[in-house]
Write a protein that holds these residues in place. Sequence first.
Motif, mmCIF file in Angstrom:
data_model
loop_
_atom_site.group_PDB
_atom_site.id
_atom_site.type_symbol
_atom_site.label_atom_id
_atom_site.label_comp_id
_atom_site.label_asym_id
_atom_site.label_seq_id
_atom_site.Cartn_x
_atom_site.Cartn_y
_atom_site.Cartn_z
ATOM 1 N N PRO A 162 65.499 29.887 -96.818
ATOM 2 C CA PRO A 162 64.045 29.749 -96.944
ATOM 3 C C PRO A 162 63.343 31.012 -96.461
ATOM 4 O O PRO A 162 63.703 31.577 -95.422
ATOM 5 N N LEU A 163 62.360 31.482 -97.227
ATOM 6 C CA LEU A 163 61.522 32.584 -96.792
ATOM 7 C C LEU A 163 60.385 31.995 -95.967
ATOM 8 O O LEU A 163 59.705 31.066 -96.410
ATOM 9 N N GLN A 209 67.104 39.451 -102.644
ATOM 10 C CA GLN A 209 65.942 39.191 -103.504
ATOM 11 C C GLN A 209 64.611 39.446 -102.786
ATOM 12 O O GLN A 209 63.546 39.230 -103.362
ATOM 13 N N TYR A 210 64.695 39.875 -101.527
ATOM 14 C CA TYR A 210 63.457 40.190 -100.803
ATOM 15 C C TYR A 210 63.622 41.532 -100.100
ATOM 16 O O TYR A 210 64.584 41.751 -99.353
ATOM 17 N N ASP A 211 62.657 42.423 -100.345
ATOM 18 C CA ASP A 211 62.680 43.758 -99.740
ATOM 19 C C ASP A 211 61.730 43.757 -98.535
ATOM 20 O O ASP A 211 60.514 43.678 -98.693
ATOM 21 N N PHE A 212 62.274 43.837 -97.338
ATOM 22 C CA PHE A 212 61.471 43.763 -96.123
ATOM 23 C C PHE A 212 60.546 44.963 -95.953
ATOM 24 O O PHE A 212 59.499 44.864 -95.314
ATOM 25 N N SER A 213 60.897 46.108 -96.519
ATOM 26 C CA SER A 213 60.068 47.307 -96.354
ATOM 27 C C SER A 213 58.828 47.274 -97.247
ATOM 28 O O SER A 213 57.774 47.791 -96.874
ATOM 29 N N THR A 214 58.954 46.645 -98.424
ATOM 30 C CA THR A 214 57.815 46.605 -99.363
ATOM 31 C C THR A 214 57.212 45.224 -99.520
ATOM 32 O O THR A 214 56.099 45.079 -100.026
ATOM 33 N N ILE A 235 63.740 36.320 -109.434
ATOM 34 C CA ILE A 235 63.395 34.911 -109.645
ATOM 35 C C ILE A 235 62.221 34.834 -110.614
ATOM 36 O O ILE A 235 61.522 35.819 -110.871
ATOM 37 N N MET A 236 61.992 33.649 -111.167
ATOM 38 C CA MET A 236 60.873 33.445 -112.074
ATOM 39 C C MET A 236 59.552 33.630 -111.335
ATOM 40 O O MET A 236 59.417 33.196 -110.192
ATOM 41 N N ASN A 237 58.580 34.254 -111.983
ATOM 42 C CA ASN A 237 57.254 34.509 -111.399
ATOM 43 C C ASN A 237 57.351 35.328 -110.110
ATOM 44 O O ASN A 237 56.598 35.113 -109.160
ATOM 45 N N ALA A 238 58.269 36.258 -110.091
ATOM 46 C CA ALA A 238 58.496 37.071 -108.890
ATOM 47 C C ALA A 238 57.255 37.859 -108.490
ATOM 48 O O ALA A 238 56.930 37.965 -107.292
#
Length: 441
Positions: free
Chosen positions: A22-23, A46-51, A57-60
């Motif tokens: 979970p994010l 799937q998640y870039d902490f710097s940006t 994923i769909m609707n990213a």
Amino acid sequence: MATIKITFDKRADHKTKDKKFPLVLRVGHARKTRDIPFNLHLKENQYDFSTGKITGIMNATRHTKRTRKIYSDVDLWMDEHAGEIKNWEIKKLKSEIERIFFKKSPSHSILNHGAVYLNRLRLEERFSTASSYEDALKALIKFRMSLKGEDDRVLIKTLFAVKDGKLKVLDDYKHLDMEIKAMDYAFSKDFKAYMSNRYKSKNTPAIHLRSLQAIMNDAGKTYQDLKDHKPLSSIKKQSHENAPAPLNLEDINAIRKLKLEARTPIWDTRNFLLFMFNNMGMNHFDMAILKCFQFEDNRIKYFRKKTHYEGDYFSVLQNEESLRIIGYYLNGQNDDEYLFPIIPEGTTPERLHIVNNGKVKTFNKYAKRIAKLAGIEKKITTYTLRDTWTNIGLDMGIDIRKISSGLGHSSVRVTEKHYGKSVSEKILDEINAKITQIESS
């Protein structure tokens, strides 16, 4: 200083089969952290902490904009309200962020907040008030039982258990709890109708509604989203005045003359009854908690115990009858032991009112027998003696200001409110007799 960051909740039991986490928005405050989920499960790549960019994923793009905006808005809000937030507990900070930025309505149930409020009353040693408020919650739970088709005639001893010094809702009643916001006007009207049909006393519904309103008002001051939720404010909670049925001196003397076997419950009740009368209609609870040290120089000295505070101080010179009654029960007790054998020694302060309520029922049961033996048709209860003392005094023409002082009322107006009919009749009779008197020829 409160902090936030976007991160993964990597607890093992929160990991999905396809290795997603979970994010969450992690809130830090006062050396504690709480997570608020974004309702997104992502793989670590799937998640870039710097940006702050979400991919794969769909609707990213939409999710990226949403999480960035929430983070930015919360960060700005915390900076603007830093002075307030530093005094909050992290539970409140999390709740406010969820409410404002995640549009999440926090759960505020009547039993959970009732537990918080009643626990506060217990800590303040306002045990009688706490008991009365719990009775109102019990009535609400029985109404909920009736709505669910459950037996609402069962005895509910308590709704809560003490755990780690705090009250917690018992598991047996959690399914009957409800959100405070769900208690709207229609529900409140139905609850009032249910109580009016269930209870013999016309005053019980009003008492319970006022108790519930106190709990809900406290919730409104505690939680911002409940600030304007006041469904009980427009429900009539008028009390019905109980017409006093006082005894007269003939009745009191008839009770005095009864031949009763000594050291029996009915004999004790007669003693307590006369003692209360001789002490200006003393409240049963005040009599029950008298300690031996409060009897000194033929006087009983005490503060009248009211709902949750000590009222006026009294020092009452005891007449021969009361001295004789006290003598029956003075048997070498220590100064800090009870004068009368009503409340068992060792009873905790929290249970005092509960135990006394049971003793009042016993008193009223034997008082009923006493009335029958004395040929008195009026109902005698613990409240009768106060009304009796007052009305006999008024009949004797004693100044109402002195009567009011003896009752411990804050003003004559309070006395007139409770005994207005008796006072008005006596005044009007006196005036009418003077105006209509005929001169002797």
